[in-house]
Enzyme design. Structure first.
Site, PDB file in Angstrom:
ATOM      1  N   SER A 263     -14.200 -93.885  49.798  1.00 27.90           N
ATOM      2  CA  SER A 263     -15.116 -92.815  49.000  1.00 27.90           C
ATOM      3  C   SER A 263     -14.699 -93.082  47.380  1.00 27.90           C
ATOM      4  CB  SER A 263     -14.007 -91.541  49.334  1.00 27.90           C
ATOM      5  OG  SER A 263     -12.707 -91.712  48.999  1.00 27.90           O
ATOM      6  N   LYS A 264     -15.436 -92.362  46.875  1.00 29.77           N
ATOM      7  CA  LYS A 264     -15.750 -92.792  45.282  1.00 29.77           C
ATOM      8  C   LYS A 264     -14.205 -92.294  44.683  1.00 29.77           C
ATOM      9  CE  LYS A 264     -18.745 -90.050  41.716  1.00 29.77           C
ATOM     10  NZ  LYS A 264     -19.503 -89.137  41.877  1.00 29.77           N
ATOM     11  N   ARG A 265     -13.597 -91.235  45.381  1.00 30.32           N
ATOM     12  CA  ARG A 265     -12.567 -91.029  44.796  1.00 30.32           C
ATOM     13  C   ARG A 265     -11.478 -92.220  44.735  1.00 30.32           C
ATOM     14  NH1 ARG A 265     -12.618 -88.196  41.064  1.00 30.32           N
ATOM     15  NH2 ARG A 265     -10.264 -87.620  40.597  1.00 30.32           N
ATOM     16  N   SER A 267     -12.182 -95.436  45.695  1.00 31.56           N
ATOM     17  CA  SER A 267     -12.621 -96.851  45.535  1.00 31.56           C
ATOM     18  C   SER A 267     -13.986 -96.857  44.832  1.00 31.56           C
ATOM     19  CB  SER A 267     -12.862 -97.616  46.997  1.00 31.56           C
ATOM     20  OG  SER A 267     -11.894 -97.467  47.765  1.00 31.56           O
TER      21      SER A 267
END
Length: 502
Positions: A263-265, A267
């Site tokens: 996830s963007k959160r 990685s």
RNA sequence: GCCGCAUUCGUCUAGAGGCCCAGGACACCGCCCUCUCAAGGCGGAGAUCACCGGUUCGAAUCCGGUAUGCGGUACCA
């Protein structure tokens, strides 16, 4: 039911333009591409833009550009940038295919396989909460499942617009997933009748994916494991519409370091960010292909065409794979070293321009300048973006040198001053005929020997004086790249810095 | 909660009953090369193959259970 095994393979990547091209989407696209090319099938691109609230044209363009950049060219797909759509099943953008979903919805409605549901979000939310409180699995309660025509008319008359719900039957849905093998779901666990068309008339993913995969004659649905639990819904829909059910292959997820879905959160997930940092397509493709798959040999640096030859969906893993940036960087270095010099210059240029734009360098080197550096720069670049850090000192007027770093570990200030002054004398003489490494090195080594200095200490003092840093490409190549005048000027400047108090 | 899927060195993986007291790669450590940094070469450390049972002369590989993790469970895709 399933496609004829001998029929030509048709696969697709169906991104949603709701964000930048994600690593996971790229990997799914790559797997589809590899499978299509390996078996001589057709690779189709379809845009799933029915989430109008989140879809934008910018994201769409970004995704298409990213896929192109990776070299994953599709055989059929939407019109872009003035180019007409390619393929017999246009349009390839779902919001342009609304009539086909409406027609399919009409059929389901006519056959009473689907029905309008007038429940409000508030009601549905209350249902869900009640079920949660009763420790029941959430499922649609069926409030609108058996409304009479009059009741429906009544609601419509009140101005209420119904969403369309698909009737979920009973029984077990089973399929043989190419990577996971036999999988079974009891339909009673699907959460009851599910919405296929919103109240505003726009169709939902589970519905469009089935209608389109059928219309586009997709034989193999290759997608992420997060869709595995959705597959029985799709199969039910394929059957209700009288369509053939394609084969499925659910790819393992790409994971964050903590093993949750990437996830963007947690990685860096946007392909654009990797591009901006100077990862090259060869490395990204190579890396992504080897996440959850391996050729079964000990090869680890493989070009796309070689991967195509070896790729086999059946060899894809079931378990998720943590995205390891360090390994990607290593592969990137491998691929940068394999690049043709002219090609590398072309790819480096934007990164040098970025250095200039950021004010980290003061002018643009020519292509010839860049090209001449390659023999000692190419093997030192983990990413294209590292070019500034590596040799940015070449493209500025002056470098900052402070007296402390100027003095080699085994030397004192006086020796350093003496060493630099001596080098200041030797270098122009040695380089008089030709300012080349072969001329400079012997002269400076001779100087060190004559004075009883370790060559490394002398070289380090010169290195810091002319580059401002302790880690650089080989000294003599660096001196040549700087040129006689700038070398001498920087030596003078460094000597002054040593003399300056403090 | 319910349903589903998964589980080999820190990470990516090889392995489809004896070739495995488990091989390769990244990262790590050391040595070599060497003007620094890289690259490269060589070597090292690192996995009781999640656990417990079973089948078998023999299991990482087959079967069952347990645990843990993850995914799904939207009028998102």
């Amino acid at each position: 039911m399933t496609p004829d095994p001998a029929a030509p393979v048709r696969v697709r990547i169906a991104p949603s333009p709701t964000g930048p091209l994600h690593i996971g989407t790229a990997r799914t696209a790559l797997s589809n591409y590899l499978h299509a090319r390996h078996v001589g099938g057709t690779f189709i691109l379809r845009l799933e833009d029915t989430d109008v609230a989140r879809s934008t044209l910018e994201f769409e363009k970004g995704i298409l550009d990213g896929l192109h950049w990776l070299g994953l060219d599709w055989d059929e797909g939407p019109e872009v940038a003035g180019e007409p759509a390619r393929g017999p099943h246009a349009p390839y953008r779902q919001m342009e295919r609304l009539p086909s979903y409406a027609a399919a919805a009409q059929r389901l409605l006519a056959d009473d396989l689907a029905y309008p549901c007038y429940c409000t979000p508030v009601e549905l939310d209350a249902d869900r909460k009640a079920q949660e409180a009763a420790r029941q699995p959430p499922r649609y309660v069926g409030r609108c499942a058996h409304l009479t025509p009059e009741e429906r008319r009544e609601r419509e008359a009140q101005g209420r617009r119904g969403a369309l719900r698909f009737r979920v039957t009973e029984g077990v849905v089973a399929f043989d997933d190419i990577v996971r093998g036999h999988v079974e779901f009891d339909v009673s666990n699907l959460g009851g009748d599910f919405v296929i068309v919103r109240a505003d008339g726009t169709p939902l993913y589970h519905f469009t994916v089935v209608v389109d995969d059928s219309a586009m004659e997709i034989t193999d649905v290759i997608r992420g494991e997060d869709h595995l639990s959705n597959t029985p819904k799709h199969i039910l829909l394929f059957r209700a519409l009288g369509f053939d059910v394609p084969r499925f292959a659910h790819l393992p997820l790409i994971l964050n370091p903590d093993r949750s879905k990437m996830s963007k959160r947690k990685s860096q997930t946007a392909i654009d960010d990797y591009i901006a940092q100077g990862f090259i397509r060869e490395a990204l493709v190579n890396y992504l292909a080897f996440l959850g798959w391996s050729p079964g040999t000990e090869e680890d640096v493989l070009a796309l065409d070689e991967i195509v030859k070896r790729f086999d969906l059946h060899a894809v893993h079931k378990g998720g794979a943590v995205f390891d940036r360090e390994r990607l960087e290593w592969l990137n270095g491998q691929w940068i070293r394999r690049l043709d010099p002219d090609d590398l210059v072309d790819r480096l240029r934007p990164f040098v321009e970025a250095e200039l734009a950021a004010g980290r360098i003061e002018w643009m080197p020519t292509d010839e300048d860049l090209r001449s550096l390659l023999p000692f720069v190419q093997e030192r670049l983990p990413t294209l973006g590292a070019i500034g850090d590596l040799v940015g000192f070449l493209w500025v007027d002056e470098v900052d040198v402070d007296a402390t770093t100027l003095v080699p570990k085994r030397w004192d200030v006086a020796t350093t001053r003496e060493g630099l002054a001596a080098a200041r004398e030797v270098i122009p003489k040695a380089g008089e005929v030709a300012f080349e490494a072969d001329e400079l090195e012997p002269a400076l080594r001779a100087l060190a020997e004559a004075r009883g200095w370790k060559a490394g200490d002398l070289f380090m003092a010169i290195r810091v004086a002319v580059t401002g840093r302790t880690a650089t490409p080989p000294l003599f190549d660096t001196l040549v790249a700087l040129g006689r005048d700038r070398v001498l000027a920087r030596l003078d400047h460094a000597i002054e810095a040593l003399d300056a108090p403090g």
